[in-house]
Design an enzyme around this catalytic site. Structure first.
Site, PDB file in Angstrom:
ATOM      1  CG  ASP A  36       0.904   8.052  -2.937  1.00 26.74           C
ATOM      2  OD1 ASP A  36       1.808   7.519  -2.283  1.00 26.74           O
ATOM      3  OD2 ASP A  36       1.110   8.833  -3.879  1.00 26.74           O
ATOM      4  CG  LEU A  40      -1.674   1.257   1.610  1.00 31.66           C
ATOM      5  CD1 LEU A  40      -3.001   0.896   2.278  1.00 31.66           C
ATOM      6  CD2 LEU A  40      -0.870   2.165   2.567  1.00 31.66           C
TER       7      LEU A  40
END
Length: 474
Positions: free
Chosen positions: A45, A43
């Site tokens: 932004d 993961l």
């Protein structure tokens, strides 16, 4: 749905199901309770943050096939309280010629019951000798809409590199849209061919046909790239946020490889303006690419990637478990005495159970998710030690976050020291989740974020005459 999309759907489902089965068998030691994380893989932004019809939406850069990054798509979470999130699967796949190497960062704009998602479609050319700065990369501005945040229409390519000013490199990205009067404006981050960072402003009358309008620049060159620009106003203060790459010199030597901060805007960013000096949003180790949105009750909510790109200094042991990174806990941005401050969203209060209310000293063990508040600090005397290796203290005019060892096999996983110059220490709030810590100093005028990886959970606070509370978070 084309054949590529169908294959992506099947591959993502398989990766997520395999990770779930793996964790049911072997456990998930460092999975957080409050912070959004990827189901599997990588993961980065936060994207498309918004609240529509009472529901909060958080999209995220997602690489489900590799915990160290890879082809990016948008994963999606929803919530009604900014704490309890439900994973909704992947919303946008890299399945078109204009985004085939990644659905990159973007934002949400709400109007007339429709969510307009603008993002950068990344394409890297392979048949040639490219530097991927001035040649070999496409940064395409793309739009997709949805009425419910679940079912999405067709993608529409709005802008290509040829639509941006000719003095720019291929690095133009991360659109954020707002409306003023009857005109829509879009800000994007950019890098010039002279390696100067700036922001671009486009305008539109219909949210679809966009035209370059103007630039936002600092008086002197400041870094070579302004990523993830965000422009908003809170409590009458205009703020231009950007994650800046390429800052050098003594001031930045003890900071992160890239910075995330903001300029105060004096004047009109669309006309005549002056930017203040650059202020950091966060002085810790793990903080990049923040994005904000206005909640339906008028609050400005801020969420960031609790990570750092291109950083070889430290790591995350969750890579071996098949996932990496999380978001910061949602923060409210507010102005106090003319200063920009941050605090955890107030919804957290409903999850707290107070275990201690003491003076001078506190010791608590065995609780991985908690909040500690230290108020009425006298003469800057304060120290907190978390899990024996993470130290928060004040010394010689500096508030410090530092680890006793920066070994990559320790609690720090390679992290060392971060600090901020703080004149007088008044209060400290510590929000700890299983593998993250966020520290708010002086009502959030200064904030420090870090990941950490303890085997045992313990905190010891020493602050003579101060009032200290410990709240377990359910």
């Amino acid at each position: 749905m084309n054949a590529l999309t169908r294959d992506f759907v099947n591959l993502v489902n398989t990766a997520e199901e395999n990770q779930t089965a793996k964790e049911q068998t072997s456990g998930a030691q460092f999975r957080e309770k409050l912070h959004l994380m990827p189901p599997v893989g990588w993961l980065n932004d936060p994207n498309g943050l918004c609240q529509m019809d009472g529901v909060f939406h958080a999209f995220f850069q997602y690489s489900p096939f590799n915990a160290e990054g890879g082809v990016k798509m948008w994963g999606h979470y929803t919530s009604t309280n900014l704490i309890d999130w439900e994973y909704k699967g992947v919303s946008l796949y890299p399945d078109q010629p204009f985004d085939c190497h990644g659905v990159y960062s973007g934002s949400a704009f709400l109007e007339d019951g429709t969510m307009y998602l603008y993002y950068t479609g990344n394409v890297k050319l392979e048949d040639g000798d490219f530097d991927y700065i001035n040649t070999g990369r496409e940064a395409n501005t793309v739009l997709v809409t949805t009425k419910d945040g679940i079912h999405f229409g067709s993608k529409k390519e709005l802008l290509r590199n040829s639509d941006y000013p000719s003095d720019l490199t291929c690095h133009v990205r991360d659109p954020k849209v707002w409306k003023k009067d009857d005109t829509y404006y879009m800000i994007q981050g950019a890098r010039t061919k002279n390696d100067v960072g700036q922001a671009l402003i486009f305008e539109s009358s219909d949210k679809i046909n966009w035209h370059f309008r103007s630039r936002v620049e600092s008086e002197k060159p400041f870094g070579y790239m302004w990523e993830c620009p965000d422009y908003f106003e809170t409590d009458g203060i205009k703020i231009l946020s950007s994650s800046v790459q390429g800052l050098e010199g003594k001031e930045w030597a003890d900071r992160n490889v890239y910075q995330s901060g903001y300029f105060l805007v004096d004047g009109d960013i669309l006309d005549s303006y002056k930017l203040s000096p650059y202020h950091l949003w966060d002085y810790g180790f793990d903080y990049y690419a923040p994005q904000s949105f206005e909640a339906e009750d008028g609050r400005r909510i801020h969420i960031s990637w609790m990570g750092m790109p291109d950083c070889e200094e430290y790591t995350n042991p969750t890579i071996k478990d098949g996932w990496q990174h999380c978001f910061t806990f949602p923060r409210e941005v507010f102005i106090k005495d003319g200063k920009v401050c941050q605090k955890p969203v107030r919804e957290l209060d409903a999850k707290k159970q107070q275990l201690q209310d003491v003076q001078n000293e506190l010791t608590q063990s065995g609780c991985p998710v908690y909040e500690v508040n230290v108020n009425g600090i006298k003469e800057n005397h304060f120290q907190a030690v978390l899990s024996d290796e993470l130290i928060l203290d004040y010394e010689n005019g500096r508030f410090q976050m530092h680890f006793t060892t920066k070994s990559k096999t320790s609690v720090s996983a390679g992290r060392s020291l971060r600090y901020a110059e703080v004149g007088t220490l008044e209060n400290v709030k510590i929000l700890a989740d299983t593998s993250s810590v966020e520290v708010f100093v002086n009502d959030g005028e200064f904030v420090f974020s870090t990941r950490y990886y303890p085997n045992d959970y313990k905190i010891v606070v020493h602050s003579p005459s101060a009032h200290i509370t410990f709240d377990k978070i359910q």
